[in-house]
Design an enzyme around this catalytic site. Sequence first.
Site, PDB file in Angstrom:
ATOM      1  N   SER A  77       0.843  -1.193   0.000  1.00 41.41           N
ATOM      2  CA  SER A  77       0.000   0.000   0.000  1.00 41.41           C
ATOM      3  C   SER A  77       0.878   1.242   0.000  1.00 41.41           C
ATOM      4  O   SER A  77       2.007   1.216   0.509  1.00 41.41           O
ATOM      5  CB  SER A  77      -0.864   0.016   1.261  1.00 41.41           C
ATOM      6  OG  SER A  77      -1.610   1.216   1.319  1.00 41.41           O
TER       7      SER A  77
ATOM      8  N   TYR B  13      -3.110  -0.322  10.193  1.00 37.61           N
ATOM      9  CA  TYR B  13      -3.193  -0.866   8.831  1.00 37.61           C
ATOM     10  C   TYR B  13      -1.914  -0.551   8.052  1.00 37.61           C
ATOM     11  O   TYR B  13      -1.292  -1.441   7.467  1.00 37.61           O
ATOM     12  CB  TYR B  13      -4.413  -0.270   8.104  1.00 37.61           C
ATOM     13  CG  TYR B  13      -4.435  -0.598   6.622  1.00 37.61           C
ATOM     14  CD1 TYR B  13      -4.802  -1.870   6.195  1.00 37.61           C
ATOM     15  CD2 TYR B  13      -4.079   0.351   5.662  1.00 37.61           C
ATOM     16  CE1 TYR B  13      -4.803  -2.179   4.837  1.00 37.61           C
ATOM     17  CE2 TYR B  13      -4.084   0.046   4.313  1.00 37.61           C
ATOM     18  CZ  TYR B  13      -4.451  -1.213   3.902  1.00 37.61           C
ATOM     19  OH  TYR B  13      -4.444  -1.527   2.562  1.00 37.61           O
TER      20      TYR B  13
HETATM   21  O1  NJP Z   1     -10.582  -4.760  -1.215  1.00 35.40           O
HETATM   22  P1  NJP Z   1     -11.740  -5.863  -1.176  1.00 35.40           P
HETATM   23  P2  NJP Z   1      -9.391  -4.483  -2.254  1.00 35.40           P
HETATM   24  N1  NJP Z   1      -8.799 -15.086   3.800  1.00 35.40           N
HETATM   25  O2  NJP Z   1     -12.316  -5.711   0.178  1.00 35.40           O
HETATM   26  C1  NJP Z   1     -10.248 -11.174   0.839  1.00 35.40           C
HETATM   27  C2  NJP Z   1      -5.070  -3.532  -0.549  1.00 35.40           C
HETATM   28  N2  NJP Z   1      -5.217  -2.111  -0.771  1.00 35.40           N
HETATM   29  O3  NJP Z   1      -9.527  -5.201  -3.516  1.00 35.40           O
HETATM   30  O4  NJP Z   1     -12.533 -13.623   2.108  1.00 35.40           O
HETATM   31  C3  NJP Z   1      -8.923 -15.010   2.470  1.00 35.40           C
HETATM   32  O5  NJP Z   1     -12.609  -5.734  -2.369  1.00 35.40           O
HETATM   33  C4  NJP Z   1     -11.699 -10.806   0.572  1.00 35.40           C
HETATM   34  O6  NJP Z   1     -12.488 -11.937   0.294  1.00 35.40           O
HETATM   35  P3  NJP Z   1     -13.453 -12.718   1.349  1.00 35.40           P
HETATM   36  C5  NJP Z   1      -5.851  -4.153   0.590  1.00 35.40           C
HETATM   37  O7  NJP Z   1      -5.240  -3.936   1.836  1.00 35.40           O
HETATM   38  C6  NJP Z   1      -6.398  -1.583  -1.109  1.00 35.40           C
HETATM   39  O8  NJP Z   1      -9.232  -3.022  -2.264  1.00 35.40           O
HETATM   40  O9  NJP Z   1     -14.364 -13.464   0.443  1.00 35.40           O
HETATM   41  N3  NJP Z   1      -9.301 -13.897   1.815  1.00 35.40           N
HETATM   42  C7  NJP Z   1     -11.575 -10.007  -0.706  1.00 35.40           C
HETATM   43  O10 NJP Z   1     -11.538 -10.875  -1.824  1.00 35.40           O
HETATM   44  C8  NJP Z   1      -5.805  -5.604   0.189  1.00 35.40           C
HETATM   45  O11 NJP Z   1      -4.589  -6.200   0.590  1.00 35.40           O
HETATM   46  C9  NJP Z   1      -6.495  -0.211  -1.329  1.00 35.40           C
HETATM   47  O12 NJP Z   1     -14.100 -11.678   2.192  1.00 35.40           O
HETATM   48  C10 NJP Z   1      -9.577 -12.811   2.564  1.00 35.40           C
HETATM   49  C11 NJP Z   1     -10.214  -9.340  -0.564  1.00 35.40           C
HETATM   50  O13 NJP Z   1      -9.506 -10.015   0.499  1.00 35.40           O
HETATM   51  C12 NJP Z   1      -5.843  -5.551  -1.343  1.00 35.40           C
HETATM   52  O14 NJP Z   1      -5.538  -4.209  -1.691  1.00 35.40           O
HETATM   53  C13 NJP Z   1      -5.378   0.594  -1.199  1.00 35.40           C
HETATM   54  C14 NJP Z   1      -9.475 -12.814   3.957  1.00 35.40           C
HETATM   55  C15 NJP Z   1     -10.350  -7.874  -0.220  1.00 35.40           C
HETATM   56  O15 NJP Z   1     -10.967  -7.249  -1.295  1.00 35.40           O
HETATM   57  C16 NJP Z   1      -7.167  -5.914  -1.968  1.00 35.40           C
HETATM   58  O16 NJP Z   1      -8.180  -5.085  -1.412  1.00 35.40           O
HETATM   59  C17 NJP Z   1      -4.202   0.020  -0.854  1.00 35.40           C
HETATM   60  C18 NJP Z   1      -9.072 -14.017   4.579  1.00 35.40           C
HETATM   61  N4  NJP Z   1      -8.955 -14.111   5.914  1.00 35.40           N
HETATM   62  C19 NJP Z   1      -4.110  -1.330  -0.644  1.00 35.40           C
HETATM   63  N5  NJP Z   1      -9.814 -11.583   4.419  1.00 35.40           N
HETATM   64  C20 NJP Z   1      -7.773   0.461  -1.696  1.00 35.40           C
HETATM   65  N6  NJP Z   1      -8.847  -0.280  -2.032  1.00 35.40           N
HETATM   66  O17 NJP Z   1      -7.796   1.695  -1.700  1.00 35.40           O
HETATM   67  C21 NJP Z   1     -10.126 -10.842   3.342  1.00 35.40           C
HETATM   68  O18 NJP Z   1      -3.120   0.817  -0.710  1.00 35.40           O
HETATM   69  N7  NJP Z   1      -9.987 -11.571   2.212  1.00 35.40           N
END
Ligand code: NJP
Length: 223
Positions: free
Chosen positions: A135, A147
């Site tokens: 990030s 975070y």
């Molecule tokens: O967010 P979101 P992003 N085991 O909420 C999964 C980083 N980032 O695409 O498990 C397995 O749509 C969850 O799936 P589910 C951020 O920190 C973002 O933006 O089904 N999977 C979903 O597919 C992250 O590292 C921004 O709930 C788990 C996914 O993670 C990455 O980008 C800025 C899980 C999250 O998708 C993707 O986030 C930045 C588990 N225990 C960095 N827990 C931004 N959006 O602005 C969650 O700098 N997931």
Amino acid sequence: STKTILITGASSGIGAATARLAVEKGWQVGLFARSEEKLNALVEELGDKATALPGDVTDFDSVKAAMDSFVSKVGGIDAVYANAGTGLSAPGTDAGDPDEWENMVNVNILGVLWTVKAAMPHLKARKGHLLLTGSAAGRRHIAGSVYGASKWFVHGYGGNLSEEMKEFGGRCTVIAPGMVDTPFFDEPKPDKLQPEDIANAVFHALDADPRCAVNEIFLMPTQ
Ligand code: NJP
């Protein structure tokens, strides 16, 4: 032969956009996340190039089982994108919620470690490519952010892995996005980066000539 990638956090946002681009480019894609329903819907959309691999990154056995099952289906793994992550606006001071802190450590730090450990034997076998979602908050100091601190770990770890993976001809890329319009936020962010922008950055790193290690990509919205 067909290239293969396993993506964690593939059920929405950046992970789902990367899966769509990968299929468009003819790759076989393993979709890992907890929500089986969302993964099945994505497989329905993407067709037989996609495989749903429901599981939880905080559980090493769950990640390992998914990698093994993907390998038995597609023969091996060329790339793993450790992208699953969670962001809560937990203050870093005494006002922070300990349960939120623990969850971020489990998903953003331990979850990445387990994913890398499970991925490495497969990546070694193919001189493969590891990508991590860090990030902009893992590259700069901002207020209120346990975070951000969890993402500083991702950048430190990924940089060290770039060195360690040279041993077997592997590469590691950490992607550092600023704000991206995903379900990470409750409100739409049409002016910010779109998840497709991050997917394009992932493929910039993957498509780079083998002599070129793209160790880090920093992307910010212009607005
Ligand atoms: O967010 P979101 P992003 N085991 O909420 C999964 C980083 N980032 O695409 O498990 C397995 O749509 C969850 O799936 P589910 C951020 O920190 C973002 O933006 O089904 N999977 C979903 O597919 C992250 O590292 C921004 O709930 C788990 C996914 O993670 C990455 O980008 C800025 C899980 C999250 O998708 C993707 O986030 C930045 C588990 N225990 C960095 N827990 C931004 N959006 O602005 C969650 O700098 N997931």
